[in-house]
Design a protein around this motif. Sequence first.
Motif, PDB file in Angstrom:
ATOM      1  N   LEU A 129      33.434 -55.730 -37.541  1.00  0.00           N
ATOM      2  CA  LEU A 129      32.208 -56.247 -38.148  1.00  0.00           C
ATOM      3  C   LEU A 129      32.516 -57.173 -39.325  1.00  0.00           C
ATOM      4  CD1 LEU A 129      29.744 -53.207 -38.147  1.00  0.00           C
ATOM      5  CD2 LEU A 129      29.917 -55.086 -36.526  1.00  0.00           C
ATOM      6  N   GLU A 130      33.539 -56.840 -40.079  1.00  0.00           N
ATOM      7  CA  GLU A 130      33.935 -57.673 -41.200  1.00  0.00           C
ATOM      8  C   GLU A 130      35.176 -58.467 -40.804  1.00  0.00           C
ATOM      9  OE1 GLU A 130      32.793 -55.813 -45.386  1.00  0.00           O
ATOM     10  OE2 GLU A 130      34.103 -54.480 -44.244  1.00  0.00           O
ATOM     11  N   ALA A 131      35.074 -59.788 -40.869  1.00  0.00           N
ATOM     12  CA  ALA A 131      36.178 -60.652 -40.475  1.00  0.00           C
ATOM     13  C   ALA A 131      36.063 -61.963 -41.230  1.00  0.00           C
ATOM     14  CB  ALA A 131      36.148 -60.905 -38.971  1.00  0.00           C
ATOM     15  N   PRO A 132      37.180 -62.668 -41.403  1.00  0.00           N
ATOM     16  CA  PRO A 132      37.121 -63.977 -42.073  1.00  0.00           C
ATOM     17  C   PRO A 132      36.465 -65.024 -41.178  1.00  0.00           C
ATOM     18  CG  PRO A 132      39.332 -63.578 -41.235  1.00  0.00           C
ATOM     19  CD  PRO A 132      38.554 -62.298 -41.032  1.00  0.00           C
ATOM     20  N   ALA A 146      32.046 -48.424 -31.642  1.00  0.00           N
ATOM     21  CA  ALA A 146      33.192 -49.325 -31.672  1.00  0.00           C
ATOM     22  C   ALA A 146      34.126 -48.894 -32.798  1.00  0.00           C
ATOM     23  CB  ALA A 146      32.752 -50.770 -31.881  1.00  0.00           C
ATOM     24  N   TRP A 147      35.400 -48.779 -32.471  1.00  0.00           N
ATOM     25  CA  TRP A 147      36.409 -48.355 -33.446  1.00  0.00           C
ATOM     26  C   TRP A 147      37.439 -49.466 -33.605  1.00  0.00           C
ATOM     27  CZ3 TRP A 147      41.170 -45.103 -31.913  1.00  0.00           C
ATOM     28  CH2 TRP A 147      41.990 -44.893 -33.033  1.00  0.00           C
ATOM     29  N   THR A 148      37.589 -49.961 -34.832  1.00  0.00           N
ATOM     30  CA  THR A 148      38.611 -50.952 -35.147  1.00  0.00           C
ATOM     31  C   THR A 148      39.631 -50.319 -36.073  1.00  0.00           C
ATOM     32  OG1 THR A 148      37.104 -52.829 -34.917  1.00  0.00           O
ATOM     33  CG2 THR A 148      39.085 -53.181 -36.218  1.00  0.00           C
ATOM     34  N   SER A 149      40.923 -50.518 -35.741  1.00  0.00           N
ATOM     35  CA  SER A 149      41.990 -49.889 -36.524  1.00  0.00           C
ATOM     36  C   SER A 149      43.133 -50.871 -36.719  1.00  0.00           C
ATOM     37  CB  SER A 149      42.506 -48.632 -35.821  1.00  0.00           C
ATOM     38  OG  SER A 149      43.559 -48.041 -36.547  1.00  0.00           O
TER      39      SER A 149
END
Length: 452
Positions: free
Chosen positions: A198-201, A364-367
């Motif tokens: 969700l958070e990205a440059p 959704a899982w981001t790692s």
Amino acid sequence: MRLLAISASLPVILGLASGAMAASCGGAVMPDSHSGSLPDLEAPTTANTGAPVATCDASIDVNALAPGDPIPAGTIVVYKAQYRGFLDDGDSAHIAVSHDGVTDSADVSGLIDGDIYFENYIGSGLNGTIDLGIQLSLLEGGSGVGTTNLDSLDFAEAGRTTLISQQASVDSLAAQGMTFVTHLNTTADLLVGDDQPLEAPDSVSLLGALGSHTLGATAHYNLGGGFSIDGGAALFDQEGASGSLFGGSVRYLEPGVNTFRPFAEVGFNAAPGMNLTFSRSYEDGSKDGATVLSETSGSMAGAYVTGGMLFAPDLTNQIAFSGTLMHTWLSYDGYTESFSDDNLFNAEVAGGTGGFDTIKAQIAWTSALSSDLDMTLHAALGVTHATEGVVTDIAFVGPLTGTSDDDIFVQYGARLGWAVTPTTTANVFVNGSSGTVSGTHAQIGAGVRIAF
């Protein structure tokens, strides 16, 4: 194969008087035979060439002709019919046969006695009765006086179907529309960062996938204050549909580093001017049945709202829980299947726009696996309901509306990213869905994302 012959005399004479006559061309049915006889029909003379001068109506109970071989309930039989007759040398005539809600007609010349005057296909209907209206006109008499007549009507079974089979074939058209919607919505999710954190440059990316072939570009841009936009465009080619696909969204994520942060998103997707292929299969009395492919054009558009919560237990993991409500419109141009010996029960499909309502829950899982590797795993469970059906008119059967069951589906995907440089990330991904109506749709792809 059932063969029936009905004899008739339907003379038309071109002379000096005028007038018209209509009668029944049905005769005494002989129940121990596959044949019947029709009474002679004497038509008055006329000087007005081209006028209908002889007409008759026939209602043939096929089951009475063959009581030992009745047509099963719910079955419609189509017969190939041959009308044999006579036309003076140098004369021309017109024949029109009304049946099953349509009229077949032709201009005739150059016959000898006993020739085939006309051929067409006629149906038994669900009641096992062939209803005909025959109209005969002498268009021109070579010597000023002419004669034409029908001697017999012979017909043999060409194929048969059932109402259940035809309804199932029309329902399958509705199910294919549902399939297009589920599969394209799944692909469109890639264009708005469904497999990204969700958070990205700020970034732009290129992606390509096989399975449902897709080639496109996406972008992510932070507006500030927790707002961001995502968008993309792609060319796609999947089973039954191909064209261009667009998607866009605006998202708000509560700024900060709290463990729990709410977010909301509104978005759209669109696939204008698609090439669509519909297929329909039904029983026609042959071993393998009939399968018909039809091409048309159409467009899809959808709008959705999403709300959820981002859970960040530590600095390297983010888990997003969300729910989505979506409405999709699918429009397509009407088309008519070609009639042939292999498609006796051809369909006329009305064009129009159908609506589809979708609700789904997603996780959704981001790692961050290491300093240069990250992954996103995502899955969703949802259901799509079609609000309209597919309207058709089937030859020899009549109007039928096809409907689809609700599509209960799961969406799934995984992405693995490798930071080649501080600003460039190479990604490989899988993306797909499996539904009770839409079946399985899977993509394997790769892409590159450049931050700026």
